[in-house]
Design a protein around this motif. Structure first.
Motif, PDB file in Angstrom:
ATOM      1  N   ILE A  53       0.942  -1.136  -0.041  1.00  0.00           N
ATOM      2  CA  ILE A  53       0.025   0.070   0.027  1.00  0.00           C
ATOM      3  C   ILE A  53       0.916   1.359  -0.126  1.00  0.00           C
ATOM      4  CG2 ILE A  53      -1.789   1.286   1.183  1.00  0.00           C
ATOM      5  CD1 ILE A  53      -2.669  -1.136   2.300  1.00  0.00           C
ATOM      6  N   LEU A  54       2.055   1.184   0.968  1.00  0.00           N
ATOM      7  CA  LEU A  54       2.769   2.186   0.826  1.00  0.00           C
ATOM      8  C   LEU A  54       3.506   2.513  -0.488  1.00  0.00           C
ATOM      9  CD1 LEU A  54       4.141   1.963   4.514  1.00  0.00           C
ATOM     10  CD2 LEU A  54       2.670   3.759   3.716  1.00  0.00           C
ATOM     11  N   HIS A  55       3.905   1.462  -1.205  1.00  0.00           N
ATOM     12  CA  HIS A  55       4.763   1.411  -2.398  1.00  0.00           C
ATOM     13  C   HIS A  55       3.699   2.199  -3.630  1.00  0.00           C
ATOM     14  CE1 HIS A  55       7.451   0.752  -5.490  1.00  0.00           C
ATOM     15  NE2 HIS A  55       6.343  -0.002  -6.242  1.00  0.00           N
ATOM     16  N   VAL A  56       2.586   1.675  -3.511  1.00  0.00           N
ATOM     17  CA  VAL A  56       1.434   2.255  -4.512  1.00  0.00           C
ATOM     18  C   VAL A  56       1.007   3.710  -4.270  1.00  0.00           C
ATOM     19  CG1 VAL A  56      -0.865   1.857  -5.192  1.00  0.00           C
ATOM     20  CG2 VAL A  56       0.628  -0.152  -4.998  1.00  0.00           C
ATOM     21  N   ALA A  57       0.991   3.840  -3.066  1.00  0.00           N
ATOM     22  CA  ALA A  57       0.465   5.173  -2.598  1.00  0.00           C
ATOM     23  C   ALA A  57       1.584   6.314  -3.046  1.00  0.00           C
ATOM     24  CB  ALA A  57      -0.061   5.248  -1.213  1.00  0.00           C
ATOM     25  N   LEU A  58       3.004   6.025  -2.651  1.00  0.00           N
ATOM     26  CA  LEU A  58       4.052   6.802  -2.444  1.00  0.00           C
ATOM     27  C   LEU A  58       4.775   6.797  -3.801  1.00  0.00           C
ATOM     28  CD1 LEU A  58       5.592   6.548   0.997  1.00  0.00           C
ATOM     29  CD2 LEU A  58       3.750   8.389   0.332  1.00  0.00           C
ATOM     30  N   TRP A  60       3.729   4.934  -7.237  1.00  0.00           N
ATOM     31  CA  TRP A  60       2.604   4.687  -8.621  1.00  0.00           C
ATOM     32  C   TRP A  60       1.767   5.702  -8.606  1.00  0.00           C
ATOM     33  CZ3 TRP A  60       4.031   2.044 -12.583  1.00  0.00           C
ATOM     34  CH2 TRP A  60       5.053   0.868 -12.350  1.00  0.00           C
ATOM     35  N   LEU A  61       0.802   6.117  -7.569  1.00  0.00           N
ATOM     36  CA  LEU A  61      -0.032   7.279  -7.250  1.00  0.00           C
ATOM     37  C   LEU A  61       0.657   8.532  -7.577  1.00  0.00           C
ATOM     38  CD1 LEU A  61      -2.451   6.123  -4.546  1.00  0.00           C
ATOM     39  CD2 LEU A  61      -2.760   5.693  -7.062  1.00  0.00           C
ATOM     40  N   THR A  62       1.867   8.804  -6.992  1.00  0.00           N
ATOM     41  CA  THR A  62       2.285  10.262  -7.119  1.00  0.00           C
ATOM     42  C   THR A  62       2.687  10.461  -8.573  1.00  0.00           C
ATOM     43  OG1 THR A  62       4.420   9.332  -6.098  1.00  0.00           O
ATOM     44  CG2 THR A  62       2.882  10.404  -4.860  1.00  0.00           C
TER      45      THR A  62
END
Length: 327
Positions: A53-58, A60-62
């Motif tokens: 979740i942290l990897h995706v949020a920090l 991929w989403l950014t």
């Protein structure tokens, strides 16, 4: 006199239950889920889920948000101020920004210097240390220490070396007197090369470790066969050792390109990317978190940097995956 001889029951008879009792079958767990308790599944879910979740949020989403913002204008105050402008940021970047092309040129110079100076020197050090000389561990630690130290700390150290008044270089060459100062950081004709010397100092240790790992994987029988054929040390390295380092050379090339593109810390510590040390990463930072807060424009520069990086990384990943499938 009679003796009672104990009768031994056979295993078959011992396993037969007495009449009238129900036979209970032992329940055998099926599948991996039966082997894990509920607490184990929760623990594994947290250990795998939270980093994901942290990897995706920090990451991929950014990254996706930055790509989307590259086609907009936004001052960072409220989402209502975001306006779609299409390709206007890119047109302005390529035609009206006087700092973009010099910054791109400096990134190219950064790559050329890193591939020409510290990379061969790192290979030379790796070859010497691979000979198992005395105190080789001490030398490896000394040369690799700049890689471990933070780039910001490295920048502060080299700032002291380049100081016009009390710096080491000016003190050695007698250029720390009034009228004879050499401003290594403020002179636009010198500051980029001064920063590149500091970057090369750090990059040499990185290259040394990569090549040393590659040399450890060379089959010793190749050296022995070359020696039996009468080849000297240079011929053995040129015709036998260096061709076997092709995978390592590929990694070194990709790593050097990435280092040249993401260069930021040293330049920002030296003079914040002004007066001849402009880089793409500096332009991104100045536009996004600077006084102007042109987040859309800074995101457009970030997209350009991302595209350049992907042009290098994607062929490397494709070639790596093909080798793994063939193996």
């Amino acid at each position: 006199m009679t003796t009672d001889i104990p009768t031994q029951k056979s295993p078959e008879a011992a396993e037969v239950p007495p009449p009238g009792t129900a036979i209970k079958k032992k329940r055998v767990p099926r599948g991996h889920r039966r082997l894990l308790t509920r607490r184990d599944r929760i623990t594994l879910g947290l250990m795998a889920g939270v980093p994901t979740i942290l990897h995706v949020a920090l990451v991929w989403l950014t990254a996706l948000a930055s790509i989307a913002l590259a086609f907009t204008t936004w001052d960072g105050i409220g989402f209502d101020s975001i306006k779609w402008v299409g390709l206007d940021n890119f047109r302005d970047l390529f035609s009206n920004n006087p700092q973009f092309w010099p910054a791109l040129q400096h990134n190219v110079i950064w790559f050329v210097v890193l591939i020409v100076i510290p990379t061969p020197f790192g290979l030379f050090l790796a070859v010497q240390l691979d000979k198992k000389i005395r105190f080789s561990r001490v030398y490896q630690t000394a040369f690799f220490l700049p890689v471990v130290v933070s780039l910001a700390v490295t920048g502060f150290v080299w700032q002291l070396i380049y100081n016009p008044d009390t710096g080491l270089i000016n003190s050695l060459i007698g250029a720390n007197k009034p009228g004879h100062y050499i401003d290594w950081i403020g002179d636009p004709h010198l500051n980029l090369w001064a920063v590149l010397i500091a970057a090369s100092w750090r990059h040499t240790g990185y290259m040394m470790i990569l090549y040393l790992a590659g040399l450890k994987g060379v089959d010793p029988s190749l050296r022995e066969a070359s020696s039996l054929d009468g080849a000297n040390e240079w011929q053995t390295f040129k015709n036998v050792i260096f061709p076997t380092l092709r995978p390592t050379n590929t990694v070194v090339l990709v790593v050097t390109i990435i280092e040249a593109l993401r260069a930021f810390d040293l330049v920002f510590v030296f003079n914040k990317g002004a007066q001849g040390t402009e880089l793409l990463s500096i332009l991104i930072t100045n536009n996004i978190i600077g006084e102007s807060s042109r987040i859309g424009y800074g995101s457009a520069i970030a997209v350009v940097l991302l595209v350049i990086s992907l042009v290098v990384i994607i062929p490397y990943l494709v070639a790596t995956f093909r080798k793994e499938r063939r193996a």
